[in-house]
Design a protein around this motif. Structure first.
Motif, PDB file in Angstrom:
ATOM      1  N   MET A 123      -9.882 -28.833 -41.343  1.00  0.00           N
ATOM      2  CA  MET A 123     -10.137 -27.473 -40.731  1.00  0.00           C
ATOM      3  C   MET A 123      -8.877 -26.557 -40.938  1.00  0.00           C
ATOM      4  O   MET A 123      -7.816 -26.953 -40.671  1.00  0.00           O
ATOM      5  N   GLY A 124      -9.027 -25.290 -41.427  1.00  0.00           N
ATOM      6  CA  GLY A 124      -8.049 -24.583 -41.891  1.00  0.00           C
ATOM      7  C   GLY A 124      -7.676 -23.630 -40.612  1.00  0.00           C
ATOM      8  O   GLY A 124      -8.757 -23.374 -39.616  1.00  0.00           O
ATOM      9  N   LYS A 125      -6.469 -23.263 -40.437  1.00  0.00           N
ATOM     10  CA  LYS A 125      -5.769 -22.404 -39.321  1.00  0.00           C
ATOM     11  C   LYS A 125      -6.478 -20.923 -39.469  1.00  0.00           C
ATOM     12  O   LYS A 125      -6.455 -20.388 -38.219  1.00  0.00           O
ATOM     13  N   LEU A 126      -7.127 -20.654 -40.473  1.00  0.00           N
ATOM     14  CA  LEU A 126      -7.811 -19.254 -40.540  1.00  0.00           C
ATOM     15  C   LEU A 126      -9.364 -19.368 -41.010  1.00  0.00           C
ATOM     16  O   LEU A 126      -9.707 -18.438 -41.760  1.00  0.00           O
ATOM     17  N   ASP A 127      -9.791 -20.241 -40.626  1.00  0.00           N
ATOM     18  CA  ASP A 127     -11.285 -20.416 -41.154  1.00  0.00           C
ATOM     19  C   ASP A 127     -12.247 -19.462 -40.345  1.00  0.00           C
ATOM     20  O   ASP A 127     -12.122 -19.039 -39.149  1.00  0.00           O
ATOM     21  N   ASN A 128     -13.155 -18.800 -41.290  1.00  0.00           N
ATOM     22  CA  ASN A 128     -13.873 -17.562 -41.034  1.00  0.00           C
ATOM     23  C   ASN A 128     -13.075 -16.292 -40.402  1.00  0.00           C
ATOM     24  O   ASN A 128     -13.805 -15.390 -39.791  1.00  0.00           O
ATOM     25  N   LYS A 129     -11.694 -16.388 -40.918  1.00  0.00           N
ATOM     26  CA  LYS A 129     -11.138 -15.224 -40.694  1.00  0.00           C
ATOM     27  C   LYS A 129     -11.047 -14.540 -42.102  1.00  0.00           C
ATOM     28  O   LYS A 129     -11.019 -14.837 -43.122  1.00  0.00           O
ATOM     29  N   ILE A 130     -10.654 -12.929 -41.645  1.00  0.00           N
ATOM     30  CA  ILE A 130     -10.751 -12.217 -42.897  1.00  0.00           C
ATOM     31  C   ILE A 130      -9.321 -11.578 -42.517  1.00  0.00           C
ATOM     32  O   ILE A 130      -8.972 -11.220 -41.593  1.00  0.00           O
ATOM     33  N   ALA A 131      -8.287 -11.739 -43.531  1.00  0.00           N
ATOM     34  CA  ALA A 131      -6.901 -11.109 -43.547  1.00  0.00           C
ATOM     35  C   ALA A 131      -6.804 -10.071 -44.894  1.00  0.00           C
ATOM     36  O   ALA A 131      -7.299 -10.225 -45.808  1.00  0.00           O
ATOM     37  N   LEU A 132      -6.075  -8.992 -44.505  1.00  0.00           N
ATOM     38  CA  LEU A 132      -5.539  -8.012 -45.325  1.00  0.00           C
ATOM     39  C   LEU A 132      -4.143  -7.878 -45.391  1.00  0.00           C
ATOM     40  O   LEU A 132      -3.413  -8.045 -44.237  1.00  0.00           O
ATOM     41  N   ILE A 133      -3.779  -8.069 -46.523  1.00  0.00           N
ATOM     42  CA  ILE A 133      -2.293  -8.109 -46.947  1.00  0.00           C
ATOM     43  C   ILE A 133      -1.890  -6.962 -47.787  1.00  0.00           C
ATOM     44  O   ILE A 133      -2.377  -6.968 -48.975  1.00  0.00           O
ATOM     45  N   THR A 134      -1.266  -6.226 -47.377  1.00  0.00           N
ATOM     46  CA  THR A 134      -0.990  -4.933 -48.288  1.00  0.00           C
ATOM     47  C   THR A 134       0.469  -5.237 -49.404  1.00  0.00           C
ATOM     48  O   THR A 134       1.227  -6.093 -48.381  1.00  0.00           O
ATOM     49  N   GLY A 135       0.342  -4.901 -50.267  1.00  0.00           N
ATOM     50  CA  GLY A 135       1.509  -5.332 -51.131  1.00  0.00           C
ATOM     51  C   GLY A 135       1.490  -6.896 -51.384  1.00  0.00           C
ATOM     52  O   GLY A 135       2.347  -7.697 -51.231  1.00  0.00           O
ATOM     53  N   GLY A 136       0.268  -7.362 -51.531  1.00  0.00           N
ATOM     54  CA  GLY A 136      -0.145  -8.721 -51.780  1.00  0.00           C
ATOM     55  C   GLY A 136      -0.282  -9.291 -53.108  1.00  0.00           C
ATOM     56  O   GLY A 136      -0.785 -10.175 -53.295  1.00  0.00           O
ATOM     57  N   THR A 137       0.117  -8.552 -54.330  1.00  0.00           N
ATOM     58  CA  THR A 137       0.010  -8.843 -55.524  1.00  0.00           C
ATOM     59  C   THR A 137       1.322  -9.841 -56.182  1.00  0.00           C
ATOM     60  O   THR A 137       1.189 -10.240 -57.032  1.00  0.00           O
ATOM     61  N   THR A 138       2.474  -9.539 -55.484  1.00  0.00           N
ATOM     62  CA  THR A 138       3.590 -10.320 -55.920  1.00  0.00           C
ATOM     63  C   THR A 138       4.249 -10.771 -54.759  1.00  0.00           C
ATOM     64  O   THR A 138       3.989 -10.438 -53.602  1.00  0.00           O
ATOM     65  N   GLY A 139       5.308 -11.651 -54.949  1.00  0.00           N
ATOM     66  CA  GLY A 139       6.348 -11.967 -54.118  1.00  0.00           C
ATOM     67  C   GLY A 139       5.750 -12.667 -52.790  1.00  0.00           C
ATOM     68  O   GLY A 139       5.176 -13.309 -52.671  1.00  0.00           O
ATOM     69  N   ILE A 140       6.444 -12.222 -51.572  1.00  0.00           N
ATOM     70  CA  ILE A 140       6.027 -12.471 -50.231  1.00  0.00           C
ATOM     71  C   ILE A 140       4.404 -12.466 -49.945  1.00  0.00           C
ATOM     72  O   ILE A 140       3.722 -13.366 -49.433  1.00  0.00           O
ATOM     73  N   GLY A 141       3.909 -11.330 -50.193  1.00  0.00           N
ATOM     74  CA  GLY A 141       2.573 -11.031 -50.022  1.00  0.00           C
ATOM     75  C   GLY A 141       1.714 -11.962 -50.781  1.00  0.00           C
ATOM     76  O   GLY A 141       0.521 -12.462 -50.273  1.00  0.00           O
ATOM     77  N   LEU A 142       1.792 -12.267 -52.183  1.00  0.00           N
ATOM     78  CA  LEU A 142       1.055 -13.106 -52.919  1.00  0.00           C
ATOM     79  C   LEU A 142       1.053 -14.413 -52.231  1.00  0.00           C
ATOM     80  O   LEU A 142       0.061 -15.154 -52.144  1.00  0.00           O
ATOM     81  N   ALA A 143       2.205 -15.024 -52.173  1.00  0.00           N
ATOM     82  CA  ALA A 143       2.546 -16.514 -51.610  1.00  0.00           C
ATOM     83  C   ALA A 143       1.665 -16.472 -50.218  1.00  0.00           C
ATOM     84  O   ALA A 143       1.117 -17.417 -49.836  1.00  0.00           O
ATOM     85  N   THR A 144       1.675 -15.348 -49.465  1.00  0.00           N
ATOM     86  CA  THR A 144       0.971 -15.495 -48.088  1.00  0.00           C
ATOM     87  C   THR A 144      -0.363 -15.401 -48.302  1.00  0.00           C
ATOM     88  O   THR A 144      -1.144 -16.296 -47.950  1.00  0.00           O
ATOM     89  N   ALA A 145      -0.930 -14.774 -49.365  1.00  0.00           N
ATOM     90  CA  ALA A 145      -2.277 -14.759 -49.704  1.00  0.00           C
ATOM     91  C   ALA A 145      -2.678 -15.983 -50.088  1.00  0.00           C
ATOM     92  O   ALA A 145      -3.793 -16.597 -49.704  1.00  0.00           O
ATOM     93  N   GLN A 146      -1.869 -16.670 -50.806  1.00  0.00           N
ATOM     94  CA  GLN A 146      -2.377 -18.300 -51.430  1.00  0.00           C
ATOM     95  C   GLN A 146      -2.641 -19.036 -50.101  1.00  0.00           C
ATOM     96  O   GLN A 146      -3.282 -19.909 -50.243  1.00  0.00           O
TER      97      GLN A 146
END
Ligand SMILES: NC(=O)c1ccc[n+]([C@@H]2O[C@H](COP(=O)([O-])OP(=O)(O)OC[C@H]3O[C@@H](n4cnc5c(N)ncnc54)[C@H](OP(=O)(O)O)[C@@H]3O)[C@@H](O)[C@H]2O)c1
Length: 248
Positions: A1-24
């Protein structure tokens, strides 16, 4: 079970660096992730890297019409947001005598104005028990030469984090994460010559109690804590993820 199952997350600046790693990491933990950025090349790369678990949307945080449009699109595609990572940011370093109104305005428009109105338009879509996280920086506590304008923008974010935590409680938790030096593309965008950047990085490493430059996953793991139920009784804090630089 994931810690964010069924959750929707928006990450601004999610295309590189910290945001991208967080999205992954968030996708690995079960979330549906929406990421934003501006640069068509890195938007395309993020789409490939993140795959079907992500919705990659072009939206310039410094353009308030684009911010409004972003949330119209999100409202049409999704019923709610559970986690908002207000992470898009720019850093332009210069000593006082070489600073300019343009570099001042760019940093305040992206880091402060854009972040604030992102939170404003997101808040009505955030579910009960949801969370907002602002990316500030250890420069809220450590005074670095050449970083006066950038540091002021991050101080503003730290302030938003506290004021909005107070205002949006008990429905939404709001926290701030303050990274130390993290290896990301941001270093190449500072507007400084490469020898100055190298000397800066060496100085950061030498002064760091943990004797290393941080990895994007160091921040992603802390962001997961602050944007998931793992931190269900935490609001209004500034978490330094900086190898101890601001605290020791
Ligand atoms: N790396 C560090 O040492 C460090 C330390 C403390 C705090 N931070 C903060 O961490 C956050 C992420 O930075 P990073 O280090 O991961 O750098 P990065 O790799 O340069 O990432 C910045 C992200 O923000 C996006 N962005 C910038 N301006 C934008 C705009 N106007 N509209 C939409 N997206 C925009 C970029 O996309 P585009 O390229 O498409 O614009 C990119 O996705 C920033 O807020 C930064 O200030 C970083």
């Amino acid at each position: 079970m994931g810690k964010l199952d069924n959750k929707i997350a928006l990450i601004t600046g999610g295309t590189t660096g910290i945001g991208l790693a967080t999205a992954q990491l968030f996708i690995k933990e079960g979330a549906k992730v929406i990421v934003t950025g501006r640069n068509p090349e890195t938007l395309g790369q993020a789409k490939t890297t993140l795959g079907a678990g992500a919705d990659v949307i072009a939206a310039d945080t410094s353009d308030l019409k684009a911010v409004e449009q972003l949330f119209k699109t999100i409202a049409e595609r999704y019923t709610k947001i559970d986690a908002l990572f207000v992470n898009a940011g720019v850093a332009k370093f210069a000593p006082l005598d070489q600073s300019s109104p343009e570099m001042f305005d760019e940093q305040f428009n992206v880091n402060v104005r854009g972040a604030y109105f992102t939170a404003k338009h997101a808040a009505p879509l955030i579910a009960d028990g949801g969370a907002i996280l602002f990316t500030a920086s250890m420069v809220t506590s450590i005074a670095e030469p050449m970083a006066s304008v950038y540091s002021a923008t991050k101080a503003a974010l730290r302030s938003f984090g506290r004021s909005l935590a107070s205002e949006l409680a008990p429905k939404i938790r709001v926290n701030t994460i303050s990274p130390g030096p993290i290896e990301t593309p941001i270093f190449g965008k500072l507007g400084l010559p490469s020898d100055v950047i190298q000397a800066f990085a060496a100085d950061m490493m030498q002064r760091n109690p943990l004797k290393r430059i941080g990895h994007v996953d160091d921040i992603a793991k802390a962001a997961l804590f602050l944007l998931s139920n793992e931190s269900s009784y935490v609001t209004g804090i500034e978490l330094f993820v900086d190898g101890g630089m601001a605290s020791l």
